[in-house]
Design an enzyme around this catalytic site. Structure first.
Site, PDB file in Angstrom:
ATOM      1  N   GLU A 128      42.418  56.570  38.249  1.00 50.99           N
ATOM      2  CA  GLU A 128      41.606  56.546  37.046  1.00 50.99           C
ATOM      3  C   GLU A 128      42.359  57.419  36.223  1.00 50.99           C
ATOM      4  O   GLU A 128      42.241  57.193  34.863  1.00 50.99           O
ATOM      5  CB  GLU A 128      40.122  57.188  37.349  1.00 50.99           C
ATOM      6  CG  GLU A 128      39.436  56.168  38.361  1.00 50.99           C
ATOM      7  CD  GLU A 128      38.900  54.783  37.776  1.00 50.99           C
ATOM      8  OE1 GLU A 128      39.853  53.907  37.522  1.00 50.99           O
ATOM      9  OE2 GLU A 128      37.925  54.379  37.324  1.00 50.99           O
ATOM     10  N   THR A 181      39.823  51.518  28.467  1.00 51.18           N
ATOM     11  CA  THR A 181      39.052  52.657  28.447  1.00 51.18           C
ATOM     12  C   THR A 181      39.453  53.816  27.764  1.00 51.18           C
ATOM     13  O   THR A 181      38.856  54.531  27.021  1.00 51.18           O
ATOM     14  CB  THR A 181      38.733  52.912  29.960  1.00 51.18           C
ATOM     15  OG1 THR A 181      38.262  52.114  30.770  1.00 51.18           O
ATOM     16  CG2 THR A 181      38.200  54.378  30.124  1.00 51.18           C
TER      17      THR A 181
HETATM   18  N1  HSE Z   1      32.696  56.807  32.458  1.00 50.26           N
HETATM   19  C1  HSE Z   1      33.799  55.968  31.994  1.00 50.26           C
HETATM   20  C2  HSE Z   1      33.794  55.666  30.408  1.00 50.26           C
HETATM   21  C3  HSE Z   1      33.915  54.625  32.758  1.00 50.26           C
HETATM   22  O1  HSE Z   1      32.713  55.169  30.066  1.00 50.26           O
HETATM   23  O2  HSE Z   1      34.731  56.089  29.666  1.00 50.26           O
HETATM   24  C4  HSE Z   1      35.004  53.580  32.369  1.00 50.26           C
HETATM   25  O3  HSE Z   1      34.827  52.659  33.239  1.00 50.26           O
END
Ligand code: HSE
Length: 306
Positions: A128, A181
């Site tokens: 991630e 993201t």
């Molecule tokens: N919590 C993260 C965001 C999840 O909202 O940036 C990304 O899938």
């Protein structure tokens, strides 16, 4: 056992009020992976279908997560990984998390399960970090634990599995635009007011209580995001209409899935979730944007061998 084929579920992160801390695994959509032991050291991505993503180990989230596991293992060999992507990158339903978690889950199985699920979460978070610049755990935790999870703390990492009410179904619509993201994080403010915080943590507590007690009305009342949604929803065409129509069709609540552009709704019962899907589709048909839509039961088991 030298080889394993697995299903890696898509996930909805944030779940409206729980930015970076709440997530849930889905049943109806996910990737497949094959992982096998090799005598050569290191990790090789030998096949990747369905998406245009890098094969180089250090540039691939599955490779990076796998290397994090290997660094902590005394295993002298390596692994080959085949990835069959069904989850589109940049869709907001945990595409990178499916690959990162699948790699470490399968490697752990093939090594005789030396690592705990929490340790696997830590390794997968490195994937991630590569994908979004931030090692968030709200997609990888539900993929590995199954069902709903709460990241109570990042330092030290503390993940709390939360039960899934039997009749809870998710509808997810993915308008065919890509939102990275990293981009949808860069638009966020880094400070919130006390008044916003009070509303938000009230809803997080309400949602967790509703999930534990299968109180569908409480779940619905708590699916409100006072902080992130007002900013990010601007990046998603048709968002307000989709949300209005989903609620009109009986959804308990509706919000952005992860960092978007997918939009999720929760409903009590599959019939309502399907009705919600129809009303969400109509919005995008009317504005002329292609979409994928999924109606899914909550996936209580997470990644599984197939
Ligand atoms: N919590 C993260 C965001 C999840 O909202 O940036 C990304 O899938």
């Amino acid at each position: 056992m030298n080889e394993i084929r697995i299903f890696c579920p898509a996930t909805i992160a944030n779940i409206s009020c729980g930015f970076d801390v709440l997530g849930v695994a889905l049943d109806a959509v996910g990737d497949e992976m094959v992982v096998r032991k090799t005598s050569d050291k290191g990790i090789k991505i030998t096949k990747l279908t369905g998406q245009d993503l890098p094969l180089e180990t250090e540039k691939n989230v599955a490779g990076v997560a796998g290397l994090a596991l290997l660094e902590n293992s005394d295993y002298k060999g390596g692994f080959e990984i085949e990835i069959y992507k069904k989850i589109k990158a940049g869709s907001g339903i945990g595409s990178s998390a499916a690959s990162s978690t699948g790699a470490v889950w399968a490697m752990n199985k093939l090594l005789g399960e030396p690592f705990s699920t929490l340790e696997l979460v830590k390794f997968a978070m490195e994937g991630e970090r590569l994908a979004s610049g931030v090692a968030h755990a709200d997609n990888v935790a539900p993929a590995l634990f199954g069902g709903f999870t709460l990241v109570r703390s990042y330092d030290p990492l503390d993940v709390i599995p939360i039960p899934s009410p039997d009749e809870l179904f998710a509808t997810v619509i993915h308008p065919q635009i890509e939102v990275k993201t990293s981009d949808s994080r860069s638009v966020l403010k880094t400070n919130i007011t006390l008044a916003q915080g009070i509303k938000q943590w009230g809803n997080v507590g309400g949602l967790v209580a509703g999930l534990f007690t299968s109180d569908y009305d409480l779940i619905g009342r708590s699916l409100v995001d006072h902080i992130i949604e007002p900013i990010r929803s601007i990046l998603i065409p048709g968002f307000e209409n989709v949300k209005t129509e989903a609620i009109k069709s009986g959804a308990l609540g509706c919000g952005i899935s992860g960092s978007g552009p997918s939009i999720f709704a929760f409903s009590k019962g599959e019939a309502t979730a399907k009705k919600v899907a129809t009303s969400m589709k109509e919005v995008y048909q009317n504005i002329g944007i292609d979409y994928d839509v999924h109606v899914s039961k909550i996936n209580a088991a997470g990644i599984k061998e197939i």
